[in-house]
Design a protein around this motif. Structure first.
Motif, PDB file in Angstrom:
ATOM      1  N   VAL A 132       0.948  -1.394   0.027  1.00 32.58           N
ATOM      2  CA  VAL A 132      -0.060   0.134  -0.058  1.00 32.58           C
ATOM      3  C   VAL A 132       0.880   1.181  -0.027  1.00 32.58           C
ATOM      4  O   VAL A 132       1.859   1.490   0.780  1.00 32.58           O
ATOM      5  CB  VAL A 132      -0.978   0.043   1.157  1.00 32.58           C
ATOM      6  N   TYR A 133       0.629   2.268  -1.125  1.00 28.68           N
ATOM      7  CA  TYR A 133       1.366   3.523  -0.919  1.00 28.68           C
ATOM      8  C   TYR A 133       0.452   4.566  -1.120  1.00 28.68           C
ATOM      9  O   TYR A 133      -0.292   4.736  -2.174  1.00 28.68           O
ATOM     10  CB  TYR A 133       2.259   3.291  -2.261  1.00 28.68           C
ATOM     11  N   ARG A 134       0.303   5.383  -0.209  1.00 27.31           N
ATOM     12  CA  ARG A 134      -0.723   6.349   0.036  1.00 27.31           C
ATOM     13  C   ARG A 134      -2.204   5.931  -0.213  1.00 27.31           C
ATOM     14  O   ARG A 134      -2.949   6.561  -1.070  1.00 27.31           O
ATOM     15  CB  ARG A 134      -0.280   7.701  -0.716  1.00 27.31           C
ATOM     16  N   GLY A 135      -2.582   4.598   0.197  1.00 29.35           N
ATOM     17  CA  GLY A 135      -3.664   4.135  -0.258  1.00 29.35           C
ATOM     18  C   GLY A 135      -3.845   3.481  -1.088  1.00 29.35           C
ATOM     19  O   GLY A 135      -4.767   2.685  -1.524  1.00 29.35           O
ATOM     20  N   ALA A 136      -3.079   3.554  -2.225  1.00 26.96           N
ATOM     21  CA  ALA A 136      -3.156   3.076  -3.487  1.00 26.96           C
ATOM     22  C   ALA A 136      -2.698   1.532  -3.450  1.00 26.96           C
ATOM     23  O   ALA A 136      -1.280   1.351  -2.664  1.00 26.96           O
ATOM     24  CB  ALA A 136      -2.345   3.481  -4.551  1.00 26.96           C
ATOM     25  N   GLU A 137      -3.094   0.347  -3.529  1.00 30.47           N
ATOM     26  CA  GLU A 137      -2.889  -0.930  -3.355  1.00 30.47           C
ATOM     27  C   GLU A 137      -2.343  -1.519  -4.807  1.00 30.47           C
ATOM     28  O   GLU A 137      -2.849  -1.513  -5.439  1.00 30.47           O
ATOM     29  CB  GLU A 137      -3.913  -1.804  -2.724  1.00 30.47           C
ATOM     30  N   TYR A 138      -1.122  -2.229  -4.600  1.00 34.28           N
ATOM     31  CA  TYR A 138      -0.382  -2.767  -5.761  1.00 34.28           C
ATOM     32  C   TYR A 138      -0.233  -4.213  -5.267  1.00 34.28           C
ATOM     33  O   TYR A 138       0.223  -4.610  -4.159  1.00 34.28           O
ATOM     34  CB  TYR A 138       0.957  -2.355  -5.957  1.00 34.28           C
ATOM     35  N   VAL A 188       1.760  -7.488  -5.769  1.00 34.29           N
ATOM     36  CA  VAL A 188       3.069  -7.832  -6.070  1.00 34.29           C
ATOM     37  C   VAL A 188       2.998  -9.543  -6.310  1.00 34.29           C
ATOM     38  O   VAL A 188       3.008 -10.239  -5.218  1.00 34.29           O
ATOM     39  CB  VAL A 188       4.258  -7.330  -5.135  1.00 34.29           C
ATOM     40  N   ARG A 227       5.026   2.255  -8.253  1.00 32.32           N
ATOM     41  CA  ARG A 227       5.479   2.500  -6.823  1.00 32.32           C
ATOM     42  C   ARG A 227       6.729   3.367  -6.669  1.00 32.32           C
ATOM     43  O   ARG A 227       7.400   3.494  -7.521  1.00 32.32           O
ATOM     44  CB  ARG A 227       5.903   0.985  -6.511  1.00 32.32           C
ATOM     45  N   PRO A 228       6.630   3.991  -5.465  1.00 32.24           N
ATOM     46  CA  PRO A 228       7.953   4.720  -5.175  1.00 32.24           C
ATOM     47  C   PRO A 228       9.088   3.911  -5.394  1.00 32.24           C
ATOM     48  O   PRO A 228       9.326   2.505  -4.719  1.00 32.24           O
ATOM     49  CB  PRO A 228       7.878   4.997  -3.696  1.00 32.24           C
ATOM     50  N   TRP A 269      -2.236  10.628  10.285  1.00 37.90           N
ATOM     51  CA  TRP A 269      -2.063   9.902   8.913  1.00 37.90           C
ATOM     52  C   TRP A 269      -1.751   8.427   9.231  1.00 37.90           C
ATOM     53  O   TRP A 269      -2.385   7.543   8.656  1.00 37.90           O
ATOM     54  CB  TRP A 269      -1.095  10.684   8.292  1.00 37.90           C
ATOM     55  N   GLU A 275      -4.235   5.395   8.221  1.00 42.06           N
ATOM     56  CA  GLU A 275      -4.009   4.320   7.460  1.00 42.06           C
ATOM     57  C   GLU A 275      -3.953   2.816   8.116  1.00 42.06           C
ATOM     58  O   GLU A 275      -4.515   1.793   7.410  1.00 42.06           O
ATOM     59  CB  GLU A 275      -2.455   4.317   7.103  1.00 42.06           C
ATOM     60  N   HIS A 317      -6.127   0.848   5.985  1.00 45.14           N
ATOM     61  CA  HIS A 317      -5.592  -0.060   4.932  1.00 45.14           C
ATOM     62  C   HIS A 317      -4.695  -1.081   5.673  1.00 45.14           C
ATOM     63  O   HIS A 317      -3.910  -1.903   5.103  1.00 45.14           O
ATOM     64  CB  HIS A 317      -4.365   0.702   3.929  1.00 45.14           C
ATOM     65  N   THR A 367       2.412   2.846   7.093  1.00 43.24           N
ATOM     66  CA  THR A 367       3.714   2.831   6.195  1.00 43.24           C
ATOM     67  C   THR A 367       4.515   3.809   6.434  1.00 43.24           C
ATOM     68  O   THR A 367       4.247   4.816   7.093  1.00 43.24           O
ATOM     69  CB  THR A 367       2.970   2.972   4.855  1.00 43.24           C
ATOM     70  N   LEU A 394       5.677   5.645   3.635  1.00 44.11           N
ATOM     71  CA  LEU A 394       5.504   6.912   3.114  1.00 44.11           C
ATOM     72  C   LEU A 394       4.249   7.762   3.609  1.00 44.11           C
ATOM     73  O   LEU A 394       4.257   8.797   3.558  1.00 44.11           O
ATOM     74  CB  LEU A 394       4.907   6.358   1.691  1.00 44.11           C
ATOM     75  N   VAL A 454      -5.582  12.397  -0.941  1.00 47.25           N
ATOM     76  CA  VAL A 454      -4.616  11.953  -1.797  1.00 47.25           C
ATOM     77  C   VAL A 454      -5.352  10.836  -2.633  1.00 47.25           C
ATOM     78  O   VAL A 454      -4.780  10.321  -3.852  1.00 47.25           O
ATOM     79  CB  VAL A 454      -3.209  11.273  -1.129  1.00 47.25           C
ATOM     80  N   TYR A 508      -7.583   9.277  -7.980  1.00 46.20           N
ATOM     81  CA  TYR A 508      -7.857   7.956  -8.529  1.00 46.20           C
ATOM     82  C   TYR A 508      -9.553   8.295  -9.021  1.00 46.20           C
ATOM     83  O   TYR A 508     -10.213   7.622  -9.779  1.00 46.20           O
ATOM     84  CB  TYR A 508      -7.756   6.811  -7.727  1.00 46.20           C
TER      85      TYR A 508
END
Lengths: 112, 447
Positions: free
Chosen positions: A45-51, A53, B207-208, B259, B263, B267, B271, B273, B313, B317
Motif C-alpha cells: 500500500v502506497y498512500r492508499g493505492a494498493e499494488y 506484487v 510504486r516509489p 495519518w 492508514e 489499509h 507505512t 510513505l 490523496v 483516482y
C-alpha cells in the motif's frame, strides 16, 4: 543421474546447505529467482493505492546426484526447506544425460 | 509574515542576534529545496529519479537570478494598486545599503531579501511533484521562469507586501500557507489539467522506487521548516518566533500520527510513505496558522490535516486527474486546512490580536481567510493553466510517449540514476583515456 531443482524461500538456504553437506553432496548451484505459486504474492500500500506484487523473491538450488540418491536427497531438501507456511516452494527431479567435469574431462558419475 | 507588526523600539536598530538568526533561518529554508528533491525523487520510478531531482534543483538557479534582477522588487517593492510592488533600488539589488534595515525590523534588507528568496525558490519546485515523468525539462525551466514572474511575485506581494490587498485586509499567512502551499498546489492542479496523465496511469504500477530517499527528504524538510516558520517573524524579540517553532514541531508530530492511525484503520498498515506524507501535511497546515494558535491548537490543526490529507490523496483516482506525487492532496489541501483553521483556532495572543471562532472572535477572521484562500487558489489555478497551455502550444510541454515509457532521465538528461550493470557490465563505448590510464596504473603496481 538426476538434476534436483528446489525453488524455496530465501531464508532457508543455510539450513538446506547444511543438510546437503551432511548428506554428502559435493557441490551445488544457487541462483536468485522470483515467482509465485498458489498464494499469488502479496499486496503493498502506497498512500492508499494498493499494488499486488505477484512475483516474490525465491532461491533456486540445483544439485546433480546419482539416480539411487535422488529420492533420499529430495526428502532431505524438503525437510530442510519446510516452514509449514504458505509459499514454501517446490522440489523436483529430472533425468540428466551426461555431466562433464570441465577441469579433468571426467564424465558421468565420476564428474559429480 | 506578520501583518502590522510593530516592535517595541520606536526606531529599530540593527540587531546582530536577529540578523545572525535570520541568516541561519535562510540557510535552513534553502536546504528544504534539495530535501524536497529527495522527497519527490524517492517517490518516482527508477527511470525518472534524476528528472525529479533536477526539477527542484533548477529552481535554485533560475529563481535566484530572477529574484535579484526584478523578483524582490516585484514582490516587496513599493506598492502599486495593491497588486504588485516595484522599487528601482531593489532591481538588481543595486541600491541597498549594507546596514540599511528592512522597514520596521532590526535586520538588513539584504537579509530579508535572501530569506524571502528561499521561499520563492521552493514554491515553484513544489509544483514539480504533480508533473513527474512527463514534462520536457526545457518546458519546465520556461514554466517556472514565467510562473515565478507572473504568479509567485505578485501573490507574495498581495499576502506579505506592505500595501498588498490581502495584507491590508488582515488575511493571516504566517509563513506561506497561502503564498506558498495553496499557490503551488493550485498551480499543480492547473498544469496537470492541461498536460494530462502519465502513460499507464491507473494501469501500470507506479510504486516509489526508494522510500529511504523519501524519508531522507521528509527529514530535511522537517528540519529546514523550522527556519521557514520560526524565521518568518524576522526576529526573536517577543517570543512569537519561538511559539511558531514549538507549534511547528507539535503539529507535525500530530499530523504524522494521525495519518498513520488513519492508514492503519483504512489499509491495515502504518507505512513509511504515510509517516513522511503525514509529517509534510502537518508542516504545510501549521505554516499559515502556527503564529496565531496555541500548542494545543497546533495538535488539533496537525491531526485534522493529517487525516484530511490522507483522505484527499485518494481523490486523484476517483476524479481521474494524475497528480503524480499528490501535490494537490498534500500542499493545496493542507494549505487550505491550515489557513481556514486560523478562523477557528487563532487565540489573539500570538502574531496578531485576531481571534478565531473558538476564542470568541466570531466569523470575521474566517471570512478574511476564505477571501485570501479563494483568491490565491483561483488566480494561481487559472494563470498556471494558461501558462501551461501556451507553452504546450509553442515548444510543447510533454516528452513523447515512447520517451516517457523508456524513461525521462535518459532522454532529457542523458544520465540514469543507478548503475545496475554489476561487475563486468556496462558494454557502452568508453573513451580510451581512462581505460588506458587504468591499465598503466596496474602495470606500475605490478612492477
Amino acid at each position: 543421474m538426476k538434476l534436483i531443482t528446489a525453488v524455496v524461500k530465501p531464508h532457508r538456504l543455510d539450513e538446506i546447505k547444511d543438510a546437503l553437506q551432511a548428506f554428502g553432496v559435493q557441490g551445488l548451484t544457487v541462483t536468485e529467482a522470483s515467482g509465485y505459486g498458489r498464494q499469488r504474492g502479496h499486496t503493498e500500500v502506497y498512500r492508499g493505492a494498493e499494488y499486488t506484487v505477484d512475483l516474490v523473491p525465491k532461491i533456486r538450488i540445483e544439485v546433480l546426484v546419482e539416480d539411487d540418491d535422488a529420492e533420499q536427497l529430495i526428502d532431505v531438501v524438503v525437510k530442510a526447506a519446510r516452514t509449514g507456511k504458505i509459499g514454501d516452494g517446490k522440489v523436483w527431479a529430472v533425468p540428466v544425460e551426461t555431466a562433464v567435469r570441465v577441469r579433468t574431462g571426467e564424465r558421468g558419475p565420476d564428474a559429480l | 509574515m506578520p501583518p502590522g507588526i510593530t516592535l517595541a523600539a520606536d526606531t529599530p536598530t540593527l540587531s546582530a542576534a536577529n540578523t545572525g538568526f535570520m541568516l541561519i533561518c535562510s540557510a535552513l529554508v534553502m536546504i528544504m529545496t534539495p530535501g524536497l528533491a529527495f522527497f519527490y525523487g524517492g517517490m518516482v520510478r527508477v527511470k525518472s529519479t534524476l528528472n525529479m531531482l533536477m526539477m527542484s534543483f533548477i529552481s535554485l538557479g533560475i529563481v535566484t537570478i530572477l529574484w535579484v534582477l526584478y523578483g524582490f522588487s516585484a514582490a516587496f517593492g513599493t506598492d502599486h494598486g495593491s497588486l504588485i510592488g516595484w522599487s528601482s533600488d531593489y532591481v538588481g539589488l543595486s541600491g541597498i545599503g549594507l546596514t540599511q534595515l528592512w522597514d520596521g525590523y532590526t535586520i538588513p534588507i539584504y537579509v530579508f531579501a535572501v530569506f524571502q528568496l528561499m521561499f520563492a525558490i521552493i514554491t515553484p519546485a513544489l509544483i514539480s511533484g504533480a508533473l513527474a515523468d512527463r514534462v520536457k525539462f526545457s518546458a519546465w525551466a520556461l514554466f517556472i521562469t514565467l510562473w515565478a514572474t507572473l504568479v509567485y511575485f505578485p501573490v507574495a506581494h498581495w499576502v506579505w507586501g506592505t500595501g498588498g490587498w490581502a495584507f491590508d485586509l488582515g488575511v493571516i499567512d504566517f509563513a506561506g500557507g497561502t503564498a506558498v502551499h495553496i499557490n503551488a498546489g493550485a498551480a499543480a492542479l492547473g498544469v496537470i489539467l492541461v498536460i494530462g496523465k502519465r502513460v499507464g496511469f491507473k494501469k501500470d504500477p507506479m510504486r516509489p522506487h526508494s522510500l529511504p530517499l523519501v524519508m531522507l527528504g521528509a527529514g530535511l524538510l522537517w528540519f529546514g521548516w523550522f527556519g521557514f516558520n520560526a524565521g518568518s517573524w524576522l526576529g526573536n524579540d517577543d517570543g512569537v518566533g519561538a511559539l511558531m517553532f514549538v507549534n511547528t514541531q507539535v503539529a507535525t508530530a500530530a499530523a504524522m500520527l494521525a495519518w498513520l492511525i488513519y492508514e492503519k484503520i483504512r489499509h491495515g498498515a502504518c507505512t513509511t510513505l504515510g509517516a513522511a506524507s503525514g509529517a509534510v501535511a502537518g508542516l504545510v497546515a501549521i505554516t499559515p496558522s502556527g503564529g496565531s494558535c496555541s500548542p494545543l491548537g497546533a495538535i488539533a490543526i496537525g491531526a485534522i490535516a493529517g487525516v484530511l490529507c490522507a483522505m484527499a490523496v485518494g481523490l486523484k483516482y476517483r476524479f481521474g486527474y494524475d497528480d503524480s506525487l499528490d501535490v494537490v492532496g498534500v500542499h493545496l489541501v493542507g494549505g487550505v486546512i491550515g489557513s481556514l483553521l486560523i478562523g477557528f483556532f487563532a487565540t489573539g495572543g500570538g502574531q496578531s490580536d485576531a481571534q478565531g471562532l473558538f476564542y470568541g472572535g466570531g466569523l470575521t477572521q474566517l471570512w478574511k481567510q476564505l477571501a485570501g484562500v479563494g483568491a490565491v487558489l483561483a488566480y494561481s489555478l487559472v494563470a498556471s493553466a494558461i501558462l501551461a497551455f501556451l507553452i504546450d502550444k509553442t515548444i510543447g510541454m510533454r516528452v513523447s510517449e515512447d520517451d516517457e515509457v523508456s524513461g525521462i532521465d535518459q532522454v532529457e538528461h542523458a544520465e540514469t540514476a543507478y548503475d545496475f550493470s554489476g561487475a563486468g557490465g556496462g558494454t557502452a563505448s568508453r573513451s580510451a583515456g581512462p581505460v588506458q590510464e587504468a591499465a598503466a596504473q596496474t602495470k606500475k603496481v605490478d612492477a
